[in-house]
Write a protein that holds these residues in place. Structure first.
Motif, short mmCIF file in Angstrom:
data_model
loop_
_atom_site.label_atom_id
_atom_site.label_comp_id
_atom_site.label_asym_id
_atom_site.label_seq_id
_atom_site.Cartn_x
_atom_site.Cartn_y
_atom_site.Cartn_z
N TRP A 343 56.24 40.82 36.31
CA TRP A 343 54.70 40.49 37.00
C TRP A 343 54.60 41.92 37.93
CZ3 TRP A 343 58.75 36.85 38.17
CH2 TRP A 343 58.63 37.11 39.17
N ARG A 344 55.32 42.96 38.27
CA ARG A 344 54.95 43.28 39.33
C ARG A 344 54.51 45.42 38.07
NH1 ARG A 344 56.34 43.54 44.75
NH2 ARG A 344 58.20 41.63 44.53
N ALA A 345 54.85 45.16 37.01
CA ALA A 345 55.11 46.42 36.24
C ALA A 345 53.01 47.07 36.28
CB ALA A 345 55.00 46.08 34.88
N GLN A 346 52.63 48.54 36.48
CA GLN A 346 51.39 48.23 35.82
C GLN A 346 50.89 48.12 34.64
OE1 GLN A 346 49.85 49.87 37.85
NE2 GLN A 346 50.67 48.84 39.82
N ARG A 347 49.28 47.38 34.44
CA ARG A 347 49.50 47.47 32.93
C ARG A 347 47.40 47.80 33.08
NH1 ARG A 347 50.42 41.67 33.92
NH2 ARG A 347 48.35 40.36 34.22
N PRO A 348 47.28 47.76 32.18
CA PRO A 348 45.57 48.24 31.58
C PRO A 348 45.39 47.21 32.62
CG PRO A 348 46.68 48.27 29.01
CD PRO A 348 47.22 48.41 30.47
N PRO A 349 43.77 47.76 32.86
CA PRO A 349 43.00 46.21 33.99
C PRO A 349 42.15 45.79 33.02
CG PRO A 349 42.45 48.47 33.82
CD PRO A 349 43.67 49.00 33.46
N TYR A 350 41.65 45.94 32.28
CA TYR A 350 41.26 45.44 31.22
C TYR A 350 41.91 43.62 30.12
CZ TYR A 350 42.62 48.66 27.57
OH TYR A 350 43.52 49.20 26.57
N LEU A 351 42.75 43.85 30.29
CA LEU A 351 44.06 42.98 30.11
C LEU A 351 43.83 42.09 31.18
CD1 LEU A 351 46.58 45.17 27.80
CD2 LEU A 351 44.63 43.72 27.51
N ALA A 352 43.60 40.55 30.76
CA ALA A 352 43.71 39.72 31.82
C ALA A 352 45.34 38.74 31.71
CB ALA A 352 42.96 38.60 31.66
N ALA A 353 46.04 38.60 30.80
CA ALA A 353 46.71 38.01 31.13
C ALA A 353 48.57 38.55 30.32
CB ALA A 353 46.22 36.88 29.90
N THR A 372 40.50 46.36 23.70
CA THR A 372 40.13 47.70 24.18
C THR A 372 39.23 48.09 25.12
OG1 THR A 372 38.48 47.96 22.51
CG2 THR A 372 40.59 48.45 21.73
N GLU A 373 39.71 48.46 25.66
CA GLU A 373 38.61 49.15 27.24
C GLU A 373 37.29 48.85 26.93
OE1 GLU A 373 38.46 52.18 31.52
OE2 GLU A 373 40.05 51.85 29.63
N PRO A 374 36.79 47.74 27.58
CA PRO A 374 34.75 48.03 27.63
C PRO A 374 34.79 49.61 27.39
CG PRO A 374 35.60 46.46 29.14
CD PRO A 374 36.76 47.26 28.61
N GLY A 375 33.90 50.08 26.96
CA GLY A 375 32.71 51.21 26.33
C GLY A 375 34.08 52.48 25.94
N ALA A 376 35.90 51.85 25.80
CA ALA A 376 35.55 53.12 25.26
C ALA A 376 35.56 52.96 23.53
CB ALA A 376 37.79 53.15 25.90
#
Length: 376
Positions: A343-353, A372-376
């Motif tokens: 759970w410490r690993a970085q992940r895209p902020p637009y992925l919640a789970a 995908t990232e909103p607006g991408a």
């Protein structure tokens, strides 16, 4: 954590499923978490998970493990009578222990009804169950400080099935449906028919939550905490395993597949719903030119693999040797998971789970790839 750095401590949720005597694995898991500084903020339980959850929430941290160990001591018998059998053939000793539970019940937990339920007055507890669970009420009274449990120091949710409606609901000490909890709520969550009778609360009858779902994930989904959450899902049934070679192995494998498949699908389903909900909120925020902060959640799915000496009905096998084995396995598995800390690993902020599944000491992580990232 989860793409948000290490500044804030995540909310730690502990999700304990049903599995009868296999629930001693929870004891080792909680012990490992406490030793590593991961005391839960919220514990949700169903069936034997509800009993363990009540003891966890109903005691301060310094008494938690001792009281859990006392519970498993109280509901088991000394193995001394069968020590010589265990030394020669441990699986036979466990088989004897299982039949002992069937014929004589378990001290501090349940006793058999020696009159056939078909001969008891209709509507009476004796007419709708094979065992009397009165003894466990006294056990809970001795090991759970219900004033502490209801203080809200830790959130607790206990899943039970409404007998008439067939709905799964949660008794909780916090949230919109909070109430004062007592032994009856714990017992309701663990009243698996036809072994145990229903428990009546406020005029309604309740059975074990496992009649609907063996894993209390819905409680977390219905009221997900703000910020980052790490939810440890302690699974007592293994989906993967070798093909059976004997009828005993067929029985065990069938049980594992039946219960474990539901858990895995439940976790994946809840994770998908959380991701989609977050994605919709983020898209609306992006359209309005605003930012949408995520409330990331990491599901850490830990799976128990029983030893080769375990019998097909291990969930009704309470020998102290097996309890000690399951406790040790829970401690070892959680220690490995905490050391890897996916759970410490970085992940895209637009992925919640994210779902991290550990079996055989290895953790695999799955996240949605269709968002995908909103607006991408």
């Amino acid at each position: 954590m989860g793409g948000q750095g290490e500044a804030a401590k995540p909310t730690i949720a502990l999700i304990l499923q049903g599995g009868g005597a296999l629930g001693a694995y929870h004891l080792g898991a909680v012990e490992a978490m406490g030793d590593a500084g991961y005391a839960p903020d919220w514990v949700a339980g169903i069936s034997i998970g509800a009993f363990n959850a009540a003891i966890i929430a109903g005691n301060p941290p310094e008494r938690r493990i001792a009281q859990l160990a006392a519970f498993w001591e109280a509901i088991s018998r000394p193995d001394a009578v069968f020590d010589w059998v265990r030394d020669v053939e441990p699986k036979l000793a466990n088989t004897i222990s299982y039949w002992e539970a069937v014929f004589f019940g378990q001290p501090g937990f349940f006793t058999p009804r020696y009159v056939n339920p078909n001969l008891a007055p209709p509507g009476s507890p004796a007419a709708v169950s094979f065992f009397d669970t009165t003894p466990v009420r006294a056990t809970l009274a001795a090991l759970v400080d219900f004033a502490h449990l209801n203080s809200g120091a830790m959130r607790i949710s206990l899943g039970a099935t409404d007998v008439e409606s067939g709905d799964l609901l949660f008794f909780s000490n916090k949230g919109k449906d909070a109430r004062t909890l007592g032994a009856e709520h714990v017992m309701a969550s663990g009243s698996l028919p036809p072994g145990f009778p229903p428990v009546t609360i406020d005029g309604r009858q309740y059975w074990d939550g496992a009649c609907v779902s063996n894993t209390p994930l819905q409680a977390i989904y219905d009221d997900q905490p703000k910020g980052h959450t790490v939810a440890f899902v302690i699974d007592l049934w293994s989906q993967s395993g070798p093909a059976p070679l004997t009828l005993d192995e067929v029985t065990m494998r069938q049980k594992q597949i039946q219960y474990a498949t539901r858990t895995e699908r439940s976790i994946d389903g809840v994770a998908a719903k959380i991701d989609l909900q977050h994605s919709l909120r983020a898209q609306r925020a992006a359209s309005a030119g605003a930012a949408q902060a995520a409330d990331p959640i990491d599901f850490v799915h830990i799976v128990y693999h029983p030893g080769t000496d375990q019998v097909p009905n291990s969930d009704v096998e309470f020998s102290r040797a097996s309890i000690a084995e399951r406790r040790a396995a829970g401690y070892a598995d959680l220690t490995r998971a905490l050391e890897q800390a996916p759970w410490r690993a970085q992940r895209p902020p637009y992925l919640a789970a994210a779902v991290h599944r550990m079996e055989g000491g290895k953790i695999t992580t799955r996240m949605r790839t269709d968002i995908t990232e909103p607006g991408a």
